[in-house]
Design a protein around this motif. Structure first.
Motif, PDB file in Angstrom:
ATOM      1  N   VAL A   1       0.836  -1.198   0.000  1.00  0.00           N
ATOM      2  CA  VAL A   1       0.000   0.000   0.000  1.00  0.00           C
ATOM      3  C   VAL A   1       0.872   1.251   0.000  1.00  0.00           C
ATOM      4  N   ALA A   2       1.951   1.222   0.788  1.00  0.00           N
ATOM      5  CA  ALA A   2       2.814   2.396   0.873  1.00  0.00           C
ATOM      6  C   ALA A   2       3.418   2.735  -0.491  1.00  0.00           C
ATOM      7  N   HIS A   3       3.856   1.704  -1.235  1.00  0.00           N
ATOM      8  CA  HIS A   3       4.394   1.966  -2.572  1.00  0.00           C
ATOM      9  C   HIS A   3       3.277   2.414  -3.516  1.00  0.00           C
ATOM     10  N   ALA A   4       2.106   1.802  -3.338  1.00  0.00           N
ATOM     11  CA  ALA A   4       1.016   2.045  -4.279  1.00  0.00           C
ATOM     12  C   ALA A   4       0.447   3.447  -4.144  1.00  0.00           C
ATOM     13  N   MET A   5       0.878   4.192  -3.139  1.00  0.00           N
ATOM     14  CA  MET A   5       0.337   5.535  -2.979  1.00  0.00           C
ATOM     15  C   MET A   5       0.990   6.546  -3.915  1.00  0.00           C
ATOM     16  N   LEU A   6       2.148   6.172  -4.495  1.00  0.00           N
ATOM     17  CA  LEU A   6       2.843   7.126  -5.370  1.00  0.00           C
ATOM     18  C   LEU A   6       1.962   7.624  -6.523  1.00  0.00           C
ATOM     19  N   PRO A   7       1.311   6.716  -7.300  1.00  0.00           N
ATOM     20  CA  PRO A   7       0.517   7.240  -8.421  1.00  0.00           C
ATOM     21  C   PRO A   7      -0.601   8.162  -7.946  1.00  0.00           C
ATOM     22  N   GLY A   8      -1.233   7.837  -6.822  1.00  0.00           N
ATOM     23  CA  GLY A   8      -2.314   8.688  -6.322  1.00  0.00           C
ATOM     24  C   GLY A   8      -1.810  10.075  -5.997  1.00  0.00           C
ATOM     25  N   ILE A   9      -0.656  10.115  -5.307  1.00  0.00           N
ATOM     26  CA  ILE A   9      -0.085  11.404  -4.920  1.00  0.00           C
ATOM     27  C   ILE A   9       0.284  12.206  -6.162  1.00  0.00           C
ATOM     28  N   ALA A  10       0.961  11.515  -7.117  1.00  0.00           N
ATOM     29  CA  ALA A  10       1.391  12.214  -8.326  1.00  0.00           C
ATOM     30  C   ALA A  10       0.198  12.684  -9.136  1.00  0.00           C
ATOM     31  N   PHE A  11      -0.824  11.840  -9.210  1.00  0.00           N
ATOM     32  CA  PHE A  11      -1.992  12.191 -10.002  1.00  0.00           C
ATOM     33  C   PHE A  11      -2.748  13.369  -9.379  1.00  0.00           C
TER      34      PHE A  11
ATOM     35  N   LYS B   1       0.809  21.868  -4.382  1.00  0.00           N
ATOM     36  CA  LYS B   1       1.215  20.852  -3.407  1.00  0.00           C
ATOM     37  C   LYS B   1       0.386  20.999  -2.133  1.00  0.00           C
ATOM     38  N   ASP B   2      -0.905  20.907  -2.300  1.00  0.00           N
ATOM     39  CA  ASP B   2      -1.798  21.016  -1.145  1.00  0.00           C
ATOM     40  C   ASP B   2      -1.840  19.666  -0.425  1.00  0.00           C
ATOM     41  N   PRO B   3      -1.426  19.628   0.847  1.00  0.00           N
ATOM     42  CA  PRO B   3      -1.354  18.343   1.553  1.00  0.00           C
ATOM     43  C   PRO B   3      -2.678  17.590   1.528  1.00  0.00           C
ATOM     44  N   PHE B   4      -3.772  18.341   1.561  1.00  0.00           N
ATOM     45  CA  PHE B   4      -5.071  17.669   1.621  1.00  0.00           C
ATOM     46  C   PHE B   4      -5.352  16.883   0.342  1.00  0.00           C
TER      47      PHE B   4
ATOM     48  N   LEU C   1      -3.146  15.828  -1.860  1.00  0.00           N
ATOM     49  CA  LEU C   1      -2.203  14.714  -1.996  1.00  0.00           C
ATOM     50  C   LEU C   1      -2.621  13.552  -1.105  1.00  0.00           C
ATOM     51  N   LEU C   2      -3.099  13.890   0.100  1.00  0.00           N
ATOM     52  CA  LEU C   2      -3.556  12.850   1.032  1.00  0.00           C
ATOM     53  C   LEU C   2      -4.729  12.088   0.423  1.00  0.00           C
ATOM     54  N   LEU C   3      -5.637  12.858  -0.187  1.00  0.00           N
ATOM     55  CA  LEU C   3      -6.811  12.254  -0.815  1.00  0.00           C
ATOM     56  C   LEU C   3      -6.373  11.291  -1.920  1.00  0.00           C
ATOM     57  N   GLY C   4      -5.430  11.761  -2.747  1.00  0.00           N
ATOM     58  CA  GLY C   4      -4.915  10.913  -3.819  1.00  0.00           C
ATOM     59  C   GLY C   4      -4.288   9.653  -3.253  1.00  0.00           C
ATOM     60  N   ALA C   5      -3.489   9.814  -2.189  1.00  0.00           N
ATOM     61  CA  ALA C   5      -2.820   8.663  -1.576  1.00  0.00           C
ATOM     62  C   ALA C   5      -3.846   7.660  -1.075  1.00  0.00           C
ATOM     63  N   ILE C   6      -4.869   8.158  -0.388  1.00  0.00           N
ATOM     64  CA  ILE C   6      -5.880   7.251   0.167  1.00  0.00           C
ATOM     65  C   ILE C   6      -6.604   6.527  -0.958  1.00  0.00           C
ATOM     66  N   PHE C   7      -6.936   7.268  -2.014  1.00  0.00           N
ATOM     67  CA  PHE C   7      -7.671   6.648  -3.116  1.00  0.00           C
ATOM     68  C   PHE C   7      -6.852   5.537  -3.766  1.00  0.00           C
TER      69      PHE C   7
ATOM     70  N   ALA D   1      10.300  18.185  -6.634  1.00  0.00           N
ATOM     71  CA  ALA D   1      11.116  17.568  -5.593  1.00  0.00           C
ATOM     72  C   ALA D   1      10.268  17.174  -4.386  1.00  0.00           C
ATOM     73  N   GLY D   2       9.236  17.923  -4.129  1.00  0.00           N
ATOM     74  CA  GLY D   2       8.384  17.660  -2.975  1.00  0.00           C
ATOM     75  C   GLY D   2       7.732  16.297  -3.003  1.00  0.00           C
ATOM     76  N   LEU D   3       7.496  15.776  -4.224  1.00  0.00           N
ATOM     77  CA  LEU D   3       6.781  14.506  -4.306  1.00  0.00           C
ATOM     78  C   LEU D   3       7.660  13.345  -3.865  1.00  0.00           C
ATOM     79  N   ASP D   4       8.926  13.409  -4.227  1.00  0.00           N
ATOM     80  CA  ASP D   4       9.846  12.353  -3.830  1.00  0.00           C
ATOM     81  C   ASP D   4       9.884  12.210  -2.326  1.00  0.00           C
ATOM     82  N   GLU D   5       9.963  13.355  -1.698  1.00  0.00           N
ATOM     83  CA  GLU D   5      10.093  13.337  -0.253  1.00  0.00           C
ATOM     84  C   GLU D   5       8.809  12.819   0.381  1.00  0.00           C
ATOM     85  N   TYR D   6       7.737  12.925  -0.416  1.00  0.00           N
ATOM     86  CA  TYR D   6       6.478  12.372   0.059  1.00  0.00           C
ATOM     87  C   TYR D   6       6.563  10.868   0.250  1.00  0.00           C
ATOM     88  N   ILE D   7       7.376  10.228  -0.583  1.00  0.00           N
ATOM     89  CA  ILE D   7       7.464   8.771  -0.540  1.00  0.00           C
ATOM     90  C   ILE D   7       8.652   8.323   0.296  1.00  0.00           C
ATOM     91  N   PHE D   8       9.725   9.106   0.311  1.00  0.00           N
ATOM     92  CA  PHE D   8      10.914   8.616   0.997  1.00  0.00           C
ATOM     93  C   PHE D   8      11.099   9.179   2.393  1.00  0.00           C
TER      94      PHE D   8
END
Lengths: 434, 298
Positions: free
Chosen positions: A48-58, A66-69, A71-77, A128-135
């Protein structure tokens, strides 16, 4: 020492943010991870943790900010989507759960890479912000993160308290729940949702690897110390939080040291200590129990053999040498020495010049083991219709295990009175007759 | 020409890891690929620290050692420690990966290495890294390294096929025959770690993990014969590399990502249309069969 005081004195607001974040996140992950562990889905977190990347990027692609809300929504979806995909693959195809996890992980992460390269090439954004989202960026946690973690922790606690019994059933015996007509699938869905919420909230702060570790190790560690679900949840939470504190402290005291990896090292430390030293389930405890059992068997075997010699010449109290006993069954010299020590310490007899002299207690013990051996042979021969020459080996093993209750039951099965004394083992009689 | 080298690299990685992945798949250890790909990090860092540069040989040696260590840790946690297998995998690889990160942080000023350059090789750079011999262009270096790995893996599997096959399909029978089950297990894991590390440099971790599991799974949907499955794995690996590259050119996106997604696309096609157990076939059968006959099961 001054580090210690600053860290635990709660004087620095940055330190406080990190401290409370890791405590809350560690506690929640420990709890949620426990259910996943019990459902034998420990590695779901990793996928699940890896699978959140496309949601966040999308989400980033759609919103452009880069609104955290968002990105969070994308990650959850996309987290939900990945769990659905894993369930679908395991349920509707021959693909096994482990392969399904790996497939979904790589396909989703690959999709995420495609979207993020697309973002990178179309320029403009703060990619750059997205990478740090995952790592993960554990050192950069703020009071805002603490609020998010507090919120998630509150939700998880409330849901777990409300649905405790249902989750328990879903984790331990889902089939029984289904038969009762309970919505087990809904409970599974709810549990997955909690997992996704936890990962989505934590991943930016701590990254994929620490998130997976926090979901697995505390639960696995807690399982070694208890058989009660409530205790396990609490303990897993505490272990998760404690490791977080260790990690944060090391990162604070030694400059350049990262929080996340040290948290994982602390977690592994807790796990390894539990694997080795936990009472009952630990390696050491099991090893000790095995050793005790081997000692008991050795002791009983020697007494049994000495009693058999006694039966032959009617002199139960005569000294028996290893050589004499080895004529019936070989006892190596080293084992004989160990056996003599055990027999003396348990007061079954004394050792005179390397020879065994049984006392009354020892004779009784030898007698009872012999009796159990023969009783079992009779039982196997009569009730199981085993050929007489086959019964001896089985009886050799079982004679050390039969309890008085079992003995009573066997006698009842065989319609024998309680002081039935088989004179000899069955098999030599039969073999001699041939 | 660049496209050719990239597709060839992808196909080589797909074939080597796919064939090994087929064994992992049937041993129900597919997550081992993901685990080892993370766990080798400290091995790479230590090898780098000792040798001082990213020479392939020392990296491979470090990778083998750490791959065996990972396997040893997982085996002992699950068998001696009675931990669930998936939890043992999770604990072991997160621990080793973290050790790697800690080493990198500790020696950050001494070595030019970070997680990005270890785990995120870029397949697009493959054609640029060419080697020359007597001024003759021999093609990209990664092709030679991957080709060497392919020969190694292929010859090992050819020589040890019986042992690998029997320990994969019937562990208890293999034990009763007196086959050294542990040897084959560790040998397989060593090969997986070599492949992972060698491929990291050229294609990145995610593509190796994807090729370890997706093409064999797709092949698994189509056949019950293990040798056909291996052959199909290579075919699907090639198709994923080819179409993945086309997609990445078309969308101008990450090559490794596109290859993984396309491999996943083939898997979806297999799930739907496999003549043996595809959903469509099963659905059509279930319509044709009268309720009195036992329904076809997967």
């Amino acid at each position: 020492m001054s580090d210690f005081l600053t860290f635990f004195g709660f004087q620095d607001s940055n330190v406080n943010a990190v401290f409370f974040s890791v405590v809350l996140l560690g506690f929640v992950s420990g709890m949620v991870g426990s259910f996943n562990y019990l459902k034998k889905k420990a590695l779901v977190g990793e996928t699940v943790a890896h699978a959140m990347l496309p949601g966040i990027a999308f989400a980033f692609l759609l919103s452009g900010v880069k609104d955290p809300f968002f990105l969070l929504l994308g990650a959850i979806f996309s987290g939900w989507l990945s769990i659905f995909a894993v369930d679908f693959l395991t349920r509707s195809t021959i693909i096994k759960p482990d392969a399904a996890l790996a497939i979904v992980l790589t396909v989703f992460f690959g999709g995420g890479m495609m979207i993020s390269t697309y973002i990178q090439q179309s320029g403009s954004f703060e990619q750059a912000g997205l990478d740090e989202y995952i790592f993960g960026q554990a050192a950069a946690m703020s009071m805002q993160d603490v609020q998010v973690f507090g919120f998630v922790a509150a939700i998880v606690l409330i849901v777990v308290l409300l649905f405790f019994k249902s989750f328990q059933l879903a984790a331990f015996n889902p089939d029984f729940g289904t038969v009762l007509g309970l919505p087990i699938k809904f409970y599974d869905f709810l549990l997955s949702t909690l997992t996704i919420f936890t990962i989505a909230s934590g991943i930016k702060a701590v990254g994929i690897i620490l998130m997976s570790a926090l979901l697995i190790a505390p639960a696995a560690t807690a399982r070694f110390w208890t058989n009660k679900l409530q205790t396990m949840l609490l303990l897993a939470g505490v272990i998760g939080a404690a490791s977080g504190i260790v990690g944060a402290y090391i990162s604070f005291s030694y400059s350049g040291m990262p929080t996340g990896p040290w948290t994982v090292v602390a977690l592994t430390g807790f796990s390894l200590v539990s694997v080795f030293f936990a009472p009952k389930k630990g390696v050491l405890a099991k090893w000790n129990a095995q050793r005790k059992n081997r000692q008991k068997i050795l002791c009983e075997n020697i007494l049994k053999l000495a009693y058999q010699l006694g039966e032959m010449d009617r002199q139960f109290k005569a000294p028996r040498s290893r050589e004499a006993i080895s004529k019936i069954r070989r006892i190596p010299a080293s084992e004989w020495k160990k056996g003599m020590e055990l027999i003396q310490s348990q007061e079954f007899g004394t050792c005179v010049n390397g020879q065994l002299v049984m006392n009354f207690k020892g004779i009784e013990k030898g007698k009872s083991i012999n009796r159990l051996h023969r009783l079992w042979e009779v039982y196997l021969a009569r009730k199981m219709n085993l050929r007489p020459e086959l019964v001896h080996k089985d009886a050799e093993a079982i004679e050390h295990i039969i309890t008085p209750e079992l003995e009573r039951d066997i006698l009842k099965e065989l319609d024998l009175c309680s002081n039935f004394e088989p004179l000899r083992e069955i098999h030599p009689v039969v073999l001699a007759d041939r | 020409m660049d496209g050719f080298w990239i597709v060839l690299t992808g196909t080589l990685v797909a074939s080597v890891s796919g064939v090994l992945g087929a064994f992992l798949l049937l041993r129900k250890m597919s997550m081992m690929g993901d685990a080892i790909s993370h766990a080798v990090l400290p091995g790479i860092v230590i090898a780098y620290l000792i040798v001082g540069h990213r020479a392939s040989f020392s990296l491979i040696l470090g990778a083998i050692l750490i791959g065996l260590l990972t396997t040893f840790m997982i085996e002992n946690l699950s068998i001696k420690g009675k931990l669930q297998v998936d939890a043992s995998i999770g604990i072991s690889f997160t621990f080793l990966f973290s050790l790697g990160i800690i080493l990198i942080s500790k020696y950050a000023n001494q070595i030019d290495i970070d997680t990005d350059c270890v785990l995120h090789g870029e397949i697009a750079f493959v054609p640029l890294d060419t080697i020359y011999w007597n001024n003759m262009n021999l093609g990209p270096r990664p092709i030679w390294i991957l080709g060497g790995t392919a020969v190694l893996v292929a010859s090992f599997i050819a020589i040890g096929f019986k042992g690998l096959y029997i320990t994969t399909f019937n562990l208890d029978y293999a034990k009763s025959l007196g086959i050294n089950v542990i040897f084959w297990h560790y040998a397989l894991m060593a090969l997986v770690s070599i492949t992972t590390v060698v491929s990291f440099e050229s294609v990145g971790a995610i593509l190796v993990v994807a090729f370890l599991v997706i093409p064999p799974s797709t092949a698994y949907l189509f056949t019950d014969n293990f040798k056909y499955m291996l052959a199909l794995t290579v075919v699907f690996g090639f198709l994923s590399a080819l179409f993945g590259y086309s997609v990445s050119v078309w969308l101008n996106s990450s090559i490794a990502g596109s290859m993984s997604v396309v491999a996943g696309g083939f898997l979806v096609l297999g799930v739907l249309f496999s003549p043996k157990r595809g959903l469509v076939v099963r659905w059509m059968r279930s319509k044709r069969i009268s309720p009195h006959q036992p329904a076809y099961r997967k």
